[in-house]
Design an enzyme around this catalytic site. Structure first.
Site, PDB file in Angstrom:
ATOM      1  N   CYS A   1      29.460   9.007 135.240  1.00  0.00           N
ATOM      2  CA  CYS A   1      29.037  10.266 134.882  1.00  0.00           C
ATOM      3  C   CYS A   1      30.338  10.495 133.444  1.00  0.00           C
ATOM      4  O   CYS A   1      29.740  11.472 133.321  1.00  0.00           O
ATOM      5  CB  CYS A   1      29.534  11.237 136.171  1.00  0.00           C
TER       6      CYS A   1
ATOM      7  N   GLU B   1      31.025  17.108 141.914  1.00  0.00           N
ATOM      8  CA  GLU B   1      30.704  16.446 140.872  1.00  0.00           C
ATOM      9  C   GLU B   1      29.851  15.948 139.850  1.00  0.00           C
ATOM     10  O   GLU B   1      28.984  15.336 140.187  1.00  0.00           O
ATOM     11  CB  GLU B   1      32.002  15.172 141.812  1.00  0.00           C
TER      12      GLU B   1
END
Length: 465
Positions: free
Chosen positions: A248, A214
């Site tokens: 993020c 990720e």
């Protein structure tokens, strides 16, 4: 700090424990998830305080919203649906093999490694752990060395609520993280930046360890010609300045028709003023974590100023007495593509706003760069939504808002290309950490013997082979 010997000992102990119990019962898995939820719920205030200590200042409400609640929600969702997830799935059998039966049996992988980042130190360590425990695995977690208070609390509480053979926390520096990546896990999940992600992938490759990465990236927000600018500014501001942009999936930059750019800037000014009446001094505005991150962001903005970009500060920098700094929400208008601001994931409170000719130009801009972790589009036009969905790629898409797709446990969370590989959360996470094993059960009376040598050409023809 965990040394190399202890790290290997913990891994080996979990391997042995898994071998002794390779398929934990539904009750056992639910119990582990319940303990994880209890650990988080009962120590909420300690967790919030530890995160605030690491950051210098983290808004209390933001820690509750983004660290505590998602873990509790994920554990509750998994416990509620686990029986159905564990159930073998029937598979159709070709008529030539009937009356044989087939199914897919979901089996735990073994020992799962989780390398967690610093921006959401509690959430991004425990969310994948929920999925791994639900799937029946043992779990080793390496939290970030940049959040020492949170990591120490995590290790202390894990030992109180879990046997180390079920779940254990490994603390240490970058060398510990490298050693962790090199362990022969049955699956390794890493959350962080692409540079470190490549190192993790190389280390895992030596053991042929499956990985989930990720990695974030430059998530765009497209403001359509029909979008309400006040609404778009409010939702983009929320997604951008939650945790001071250290998310993020935060909107990295805004793409809007050039003719509407000025009005959008004014809408952003008003929104930030409404959100943070005291500016960066507001208790609801968080600090940037670490000197390295602060220096990187300062250099990025200084480069934009040096190149003549129009920079609009929506607050004043605040130095914290206990260390750390709050960097103000800042708009950068039409930066050129060569700037670090446009090449790198910003991961902070700077927000570039780029004037576009139209939606097609905005889509072309998105497609010219690496595929992002999230894409946000503000439009009520069904045809424009279809166009955005079909003409772009991203890990997730949100229309008329930001961030909230990650709060839906039934949606998989993950990236594509530069923003990562693989997805977890909810059923997707359960499957990510499971082996979907093919099972075929031959009937007592069957006709497959007719296919034994010597082959009967006429029979093969009849069977269409």
């Amino acid at each position: 700090m965990t040394d190399a010997r202890e790290l290997h000992a913990r891994f080996d102990a979990q391997r042995r424990a898994f071998a002794a119990e390779p398929y934990p019962s539904l009750a056992t898995r639910r119990d582990r998830l319940a303990r994880l939820a209890t650990l988080t719920r009962h120590h909420r205030d300690e967790i919030i305080a530890a995160i605030a200590e690491d950051f210098g200042h983290r808004a209390d409400a933001e820690s509750r919203l983004s660290e505590i609640t998602p873990v509790l929600q994920a554990a509750r969702h998994a416990r509620r649906h686990l029986r159905r997830w564990m159930r073998p799935r029937r598979a159709a059998v070709p008529w030539r093999l009937q009356p044989g039966r087939a199914r897919v049996h979901r089996q735990p992988l073994g020992v799962i490694g989780i390398l967690a980042p610093s921006n959401y130190p509690w959430n991004l360590a425990w969310l994948p752990a929920v999925d791994a425990l639900a799937a029946g695995n043992r779990v080793l977690i390496k939290p970030s060395e940049f959040t020492p208070a949170t990591s120490a609390l995590m290790a202390k509480l894990a030992e109180r609520y879990f046997d180390t053979e079920e779940l254990a926390i490994v603390t240490g520096d970058e060398e510990t993280a490298r050693a962790f990546s090199a362990l022969p896990f049955d699956h390794l999940l890493f959350t962080g930046n692409a540079r470190v992600g490549r190192e993790v992938a190389r280390a895992a490759a030596a053991n042929l360890t499956p990985i989930t990465l990720e990695l974030g990236g430059k998530s765009p927000a497209i403001v359509g010609s029909d979008a309400d600018l006040t609404h778009a500014a409010e939702r983009i501001a929320f997604g951008k300045w939650l945790n001071a942009g250290q998310t993020c999936i935060a909107p990295d930059h805004v793409l809007i028709e050039a003719s509407r750019l000025g009005d959008f800037v004014e809408a952003m000014r008003k929104t930030v003023s409404d959100f943070y009446p005291k500016g960066c001094a507001s208790e609801d505005y968080s600090a940037v974590l670490g000197d390295r991150q602060q220096a990187r962001l300062d250099a990025m903005l200084e480069e934009a100023r040096d190149h003549g970009c129009r920079v609009i500060d929506l607050g004043e920098r605040v130095e914290l007495s206990g260390g750390g700094v709050k960097l103000p929400p800042t708009l950068v208008i039409d930066p050129t593509e060569g700037l670090a601001l446009m090449r790198e994931e910003i991961f902070g409170p700077w927000l570039p706003i780029l004037g576009m000719r139209d939606l097609d130009a905005a889509i072309a801009h998105v497609n010219a760069g690496p595929r992002p972790l999230a894409l946000y589009a503000f439009t009520n036009d069904a045809e424009l939504r279809r166009k955005v969905l079909e003409a772009t790629h991203s890990g997730g898409v949100v229309f008329n808002d930001t961030l909230w797709h990650i709060a839906v446990p039934a949606l998989p969370f993950g990236g594509v290309g530069e923003s990562g590989m693989g997805a977890y959360q909810g059923k997707a996470g359960f499957l990510r950490f499971s082996l979907e094993r093919s099972v075929f059960i031959q009937a007592r009376r069957n006709g497959v013997g007719l296919l034994n040598p010597p082959y009967r050409r006429w029979l093969l023809k009849v069977l269409g082979l």
